[in-house]
Design an enzyme around this catalytic site. Structure first.
Site, mmCIF file in Angstrom:
data_model
loop_
_atom_site.group_PDB
_atom_site.id
_atom_site.type_symbol
_atom_site.label_atom_id
_atom_site.label_comp_id
_atom_site.label_asym_id
_atom_site.label_seq_id
_atom_site.Cartn_x
_atom_site.Cartn_y
_atom_site.Cartn_z
ATOM 1 N N ARG A 58 0.839 -1.132 -0.071
ATOM 2 C CA ARG A 58 -0.024 -0.069 0.040
ATOM 3 C C ARG A 58 0.786 1.367 -0.044
ATOM 4 N NH1 ARG A 58 -2.657 -4.259 1.979
ATOM 5 N NH2 ARG A 58 -0.708 -4.476 2.578
ATOM 6 N N THR A 59 1.752 1.396 0.791
ATOM 7 C CA THR A 59 2.506 2.607 1.044
ATOM 8 C C THR A 59 3.352 2.968 -0.238
ATOM 9 O OG1 THR A 59 2.575 2.112 3.644
ATOM 10 C CG2 THR A 59 3.858 3.950 2.615
ATOM 11 N N LYS A 86 25.243 -5.118 -1.137
ATOM 12 C CA LYS A 86 27.004 -5.520 -1.236
ATOM 13 C C LYS A 86 27.493 -4.811 -0.256
ATOM 14 C CE LYS A 86 26.254 -4.592 -6.447
ATOM 15 N NZ LYS A 86 26.403 -3.606 -7.373
ATOM 16 N N ARG A 108 11.327 3.837 4.040
ATOM 17 C CA ARG A 108 10.942 2.962 5.092
ATOM 18 C C ARG A 108 12.144 1.838 5.626
ATOM 19 N NH1 ARG A 108 5.568 -1.135 4.824
ATOM 20 N NH2 ARG A 108 4.835 0.832 5.101
ATOM 21 N N HIS A 136 4.565 5.560 12.015
ATOM 22 C CA HIS A 136 4.203 5.485 10.364
ATOM 23 C C HIS A 136 3.103 6.792 10.215
ATOM 24 C CE1 HIS A 136 2.927 4.127 6.569
ATOM 25 N NE2 HIS A 136 2.620 2.755 6.981
HETATM 26 N N1 CP Z 1 -0.344 0.029 5.785
HETATM 27 C C1 CP Z 1 0.826 -0.280 5.219
HETATM 28 O O1 CP Z 1 1.784 0.276 5.702
HETATM 29 O O2 CP Z 1 0.796 -1.308 4.215
HETATM 30 P P1 CP Z 1 2.100 -1.602 3.464
HETATM 31 O O3 CP Z 1 3.153 -2.444 4.566
HETATM 32 O O4 CP Z 1 1.655 -2.646 2.312
HETATM 33 O O5 CP Z 1 2.632 -0.357 2.963
#
Ligand code: CP
Length: 307
Positions: A58-59, A86, A108, A136
């Site tokens: 999603r993100t 590496k 992330r 998040h």
């Molecule tokens: N909600 C969320 O962060 O989903 P993803 O891990 O798929 O990005």
């Protein structure tokens, strides 16, 4: 008000006004995704890199779609196919990417604070797309946007967050966000998944799901964070599902117009049953849809400050 931040690192540091600015800006962008031609020229000539050291559906996708709908150029880098394998460090990776003059780096990382480190060494804007168990922020903003859309308000609601609170960055960002607007936040889960500091955040803890859900306006189910050792905190997934899995019979304990949320990915049959996830109270796919508008708003606000 004007947006003055270079980066979006955490909800905790945002004011109510900044959060409302993101929500109102997202409101104006949501319509773009309904058009036949889903594109506006707002960020033409801008370059956005997504740098993901952990998996995402999603993100990462919604940041890419958001950027493209604003006419920005996007480059997606996953750590497993980059020179990180590496032995290149996070700092060197980031500095090398910045040499190519991106405007935003969306990161992330499993390390809490990784986006904060990049924000100190980069001139590009940095967006935290999830750092370890820390925060998040864009998830909490899209969750608040969805609550406002469905409930017509974001204050004085009872929000129950169920699951692996201790390892969940989604829970932390949502707690910070919801408490800024005077909501009652109740966290529910097995004692081993409830961190000791929750009372300092003004959050009430319930260990029994049925008690927690009473008169809830919003229920958020969370995934057990297996990648952060979550399963080692419970006897078995079956036992967890028995005591903390959200089932159809739980809905009647909440308010009649309760909404069911989940940040995804869902583990069906563990934290939520199919009946609840796909049922009439679920807004889980609305959350995903709203993620695009909210991330368009964030990119616009971060880059708009230069213009
Ligand atoms: N909600 C969320 O962060 O989903 P993803 O891990 O798929 O990005």
């Amino acid at each position: 008000m004007d947006w003055r931040r270079k980066d979006l690192l955490e909800i905790r540091e945002l004011s109510r006004e900044e959060i409302l600015l993101v929500l109102d800006t997202a409101e104006s962008f949501k319509e773009v995704s309904k058009r036949d031609i889903k594109k506006v020229p707002t960020l033409r000539g801008k370059t956005i890199i997504t740098l993901f050291f952990e998996p995402s559906t999603r993100t990462r996708t919604s940041f890419e779609i958001a950027a493209k709908r604003l006419s920005a150029d996007t480059i997606n880098i996953s750590a497993t196919t980059s020179s990180v394998v590496k032995g290149e460090t996070l700092k060197d990776t980031a500095l090398n990417l910045e040499s190519m003059q991106p405007d935003v780096i969306v990161i992330r990382h499993s390390l809490a604070g990784a986006p904060h480190i990049l924000s100190k060494i980069l001139n590009s804007s940095v967006i935290n797309a999830g750092d370890g168990s820390h925060e998040h922020p864009t998830q909490a903003l899209l969750d608040l946007f969805t609550i406002r859309e469905k409930k017509g308000k974001i204050e004085n609601l009872k929000v129950v967050i169920v699951g692996d609170i201790a390892h969940s960055r989604v829970a932390r960002s949502n707690i910070f966000c919801l408490k800024k607007f005077g909501n009652e936040v109740v966290c529910c889960g097995p004692p081993s998944m409830i961190p000791p500091y929750l009372d300092t955040l003004g959050v009430r803890v319930e260990y029994k799901l049925e008690s927690a859900l009473k008169d809830a306006d919003v229920i958020m189910a969370l995934r057990i964070q297996k990648e952060r050792g979550g399963v080692s905190f419970i006897p078995s997934l079956k036992e967890y599902a028995t005591f903390y899995g959200l089932k159809k019979e739980h809905i009647s304990l909440a308010k009649d117009d309760v909404i069911i949320m989940h940040p995804g990915p869902m583990n069906r049959g563990v934290e939520i049953t199919d009946e609840v996830a796909d049922g009439p109270y679920s807004v889980i796919l609305d959350q995903v849809e709203n993620g695009v508008a909210v991330r368009m708003a964030i990119l616009y606000l971060l880059l708009g400050r230069e213009q």
